[in-house]
Motif scaffolding. Sequence first.
Motif, PDB file in Angstrom:
ATOM      1  N   ILE A 112       0.862  -1.179   0.000  1.00 16.99           N
ATOM      2  CA  ILE A 112       0.000   0.000   0.000  1.00 16.99           C
ATOM      3  C   ILE A 112       0.897   1.228   0.000  1.00 16.99           C
ATOM      4  O   ILE A 112       2.052   1.166   0.428  1.00 16.99           O
ATOM      5  CB  ILE A 112      -0.985   0.026   1.196  1.00 16.99           C
ATOM      6  N   TYR A 113       0.381   2.339  -0.467  1.00 25.57           N
ATOM      7  CA  TYR A 113       1.143   3.580  -0.515  1.00 25.57           C
ATOM      8  C   TYR A 113       0.376   4.640   0.262  1.00 25.57           C
ATOM      9  O   TYR A 113      -0.788   4.901  -0.024  1.00 25.57           O
ATOM     10  CB  TYR A 113       1.364   4.022  -1.968  1.00 25.57           C
ATOM     11  N   GLU A 164      16.663  17.161   1.287  1.00 23.39           N
ATOM     12  CA  GLU A 164      17.098  17.152   2.686  1.00 23.39           C
ATOM     13  C   GLU A 164      16.083  16.421   3.572  1.00 23.39           C
ATOM     14  O   GLU A 164      16.447  15.602   4.410  1.00 23.39           O
ATOM     15  CB  GLU A 164      17.294  18.587   3.161  1.00 23.39           C
ATOM     16  N   ILE A 165      14.808  16.722   3.366  1.00 24.41           N
ATOM     17  CA  ILE A 165      13.759  16.074   4.151  1.00 24.41           C
ATOM     18  C   ILE A 165      13.710  14.577   3.862  1.00 24.41           C
ATOM     19  O   ILE A 165      13.603  13.757   4.774  1.00 24.41           O
ATOM     20  CB  ILE A 165      12.382  16.726   3.864  1.00 24.41           C
ATOM     21  N   GLN A 166      13.780  14.201   2.586  1.00 27.57           N
ATOM     22  CA  GLN A 166      13.742  12.781   2.211  1.00 27.57           C
ATOM     23  C   GLN A 166      14.838  11.990   2.903  1.00 27.57           C
ATOM     24  O   GLN A 166      14.629  10.854   3.313  1.00 27.57           O
ATOM     25  CB  GLN A 166      13.936  12.610   0.693  1.00 27.57           C
ATOM     26  N   ASN A 167      16.008  12.573   3.006  1.00 27.33           N
ATOM     27  CA  ASN A 167      17.158  11.838   3.515  1.00 27.33           C
ATOM     28  C   ASN A 167      17.324  11.914   5.021  1.00 27.33           C
ATOM     29  O   ASN A 167      18.164  11.216   5.582  1.00 27.33           O
ATOM     30  CB  ASN A 167      18.423  12.325   2.815  1.00 27.33           C
ATOM     31  N   ASN A 168      16.537  12.744   5.693  1.00 29.44           N
ATOM     32  CA  ASN A 168      16.690  12.895   7.138  1.00 29.44           C
ATOM     33  C   ASN A 168      15.412  12.605   7.915  1.00 29.44           C
ATOM     34  O   ASN A 168      15.341  12.880   9.104  1.00 29.44           O
ATOM     35  CB  ASN A 168      17.183  14.307   7.463  1.00 29.44           C
ATOM     36  N   SER A 169      14.410  12.054   7.242  1.00 30.80           N
ATOM     37  CA  SER A 169      13.137  11.780   7.915  1.00 30.80           C
ATOM     38  C   SER A 169      13.058  10.349   8.404  1.00 30.80           C
ATOM     39  O   SER A 169      13.649   9.445   7.828  1.00 30.80           O
ATOM     40  CB  SER A 169      11.968  12.044   6.962  1.00 30.80           C
ATOM     41  N   VAL A 170      12.280  10.170   9.447  1.00 27.99           N
ATOM     42  CA  VAL A 170      11.993   8.847   9.985  1.00 27.99           C
ATOM     43  C   VAL A 170      10.482   8.693  10.006  1.00 27.99           C
ATOM     44  O   VAL A 170       9.769   9.586  10.459  1.00 27.99           O
ATOM     45  CB  VAL A 170      12.561   8.694  11.419  1.00 27.99           C
ATOM     46  N   CYS A 171      10.010   7.575   9.495  1.00 28.36           N
ATOM     47  CA  CYS A 171       8.576   7.326   9.430  1.00 28.36           C
ATOM     48  C   CYS A 171       8.252   6.118  10.306  1.00 28.36           C
ATOM     49  O   CYS A 171       8.917   5.088  10.217  1.00 28.36           O
ATOM     50  CB  CYS A 171       8.176   7.047   7.986  1.00 28.36           C
ATOM     51  N   THR A 172       7.236   6.248  11.143  1.00 30.36           N
ATOM     52  CA  THR A 172       6.825   5.141  11.989  1.00 30.36           C
ATOM     53  C   THR A 172       5.391   4.763  11.662  1.00 30.36           C
ATOM     54  O   THR A 172       4.496   5.604  11.721  1.00 30.36           O
ATOM     55  CB  THR A 172       6.918   5.527  13.479  1.00 30.36           C
ATOM     56  N   VAL A 173       5.206   3.528  11.275  1.00 30.92           N
ATOM     57  CA  VAL A 173       3.875   2.979  11.030  1.00 30.92           C
ATOM     58  C   VAL A 173       3.770   1.743  11.917  1.00 30.92           C
ATOM     59  O   VAL A 173       4.633   0.865  11.867  1.00 30.92           O
ATOM     60  CB  VAL A 173       3.679   2.602   9.546  1.00 30.92           C
ATOM     61  N   VAL A 229      -3.431  -6.075  11.451  1.00 35.66           N
ATOM     62  CA  VAL A 229      -2.478  -5.758  10.383  1.00 35.66           C
ATOM     63  C   VAL A 229      -1.074  -5.712  10.962  1.00 35.66           C
ATOM     64  O   VAL A 229      -0.817  -4.992  11.922  1.00 35.66           O
ATOM     65  CB  VAL A 229      -2.804  -4.390   9.725  1.00 35.66           C
ATOM     66  N   LYS A 230      -0.173  -6.486  10.361  1.00 33.84           N
ATOM     67  CA  LYS A 230       1.229  -6.485  10.779  1.00 33.84           C
ATOM     68  C   LYS A 230       2.051  -5.750   9.715  1.00 33.84           C
ATOM     69  O   LYS A 230       1.980  -6.081   8.535  1.00 33.84           O
ATOM     70  CB  LYS A 230       1.745  -7.911  10.928  1.00 33.84           C
ATOM     71  N   ILE A 231       2.813  -4.755  10.146  1.00 32.94           N
ATOM     72  CA  ILE A 231       3.677  -4.006   9.229  1.00 32.94           C
ATOM     73  C   ILE A 231       4.935  -4.842   8.993  1.00 32.94           C
ATOM     74  O   ILE A 231       5.642  -5.206   9.933  1.00 32.94           O
ATOM     75  CB  ILE A 231       4.056  -2.628   9.811  1.00 32.94           C
ATOM     76  N   ILE A 232       5.222  -5.127   7.746  1.00 34.20           N
ATOM     77  CA  ILE A 232       6.391  -5.932   7.390  1.00 34.20           C
ATOM     78  C   ILE A 232       7.590  -5.037   7.094  1.00 34.20           C
ATOM     79  O   ILE A 232       8.703  -5.312   7.520  1.00 34.20           O
ATOM     80  CB  ILE A 232       6.079  -6.835   6.179  1.00 34.20           C
ATOM     81  N   GLU A 233       7.350  -3.950   6.374  1.00 30.21           N
ATOM     82  CA  GLU A 233       8.444  -3.051   5.989  1.00 30.21           C
ATOM     83  C   GLU A 233       7.874  -1.676   5.659  1.00 30.21           C
ATOM     84  O   GLU A 233       6.784  -1.566   5.107  1.00 30.21           O
ATOM     85  CB  GLU A 233       9.148  -3.614   4.740  1.00 30.21           C
ATOM     86  N   THR A 234       8.603  -0.625   6.007  1.00 23.16           N
ATOM     87  CA  THR A 234       8.249   0.731   5.579  1.00 23.16           C
ATOM     88  C   THR A 234       9.453   1.343   4.883  1.00 23.16           C
ATOM     89  O   THR A 234      10.599   1.018   5.202  1.00 23.16           O
ATOM     90  CB  THR A 234       7.830   1.635   6.759  1.00 23.16           C
ATOM     91  N   GLU A 235       9.189   2.221   3.954  1.00 23.20           N
ATOM     92  CA  GLU A 235      10.255   2.864   3.187  1.00 23.20           C
ATOM     93  C   GLU A 235       9.774   4.235   2.747  1.00 23.20           C
ATOM     94  O   GLU A 235       8.654   4.377   2.261  1.00 23.20           O
ATOM     95  CB  GLU A 235      10.558   1.997   1.946  1.00 23.20           C
TER      96      GLU A 235
END
Length: 55
Positions: A5-6, A26-35, A41-47
């Motif tokens: 999913i996106y 800069e934002i793309q390379n220094n951000s952290v996303c938590t899902v 629902v089990k989160i397998i991977e985020t990117e």
Amino acid sequence: MEDNIYLLVKVRIEHTHVKVHDAIYEIQNNSVCTVTDTETVKIIETEIMDYKLKS
């Protein structure tokens, strides 16, 4: 069942870069996303996917 999913994130920024693309990079390379998982629902991977910018 496993699916991809996106999720889109809207971010409003203030910056001092001459080009907004530099701020995006800069934002793309220094951000952290938590899902997080839920009961069903089990989160397998985020990117954080790179936004392809034209120079």
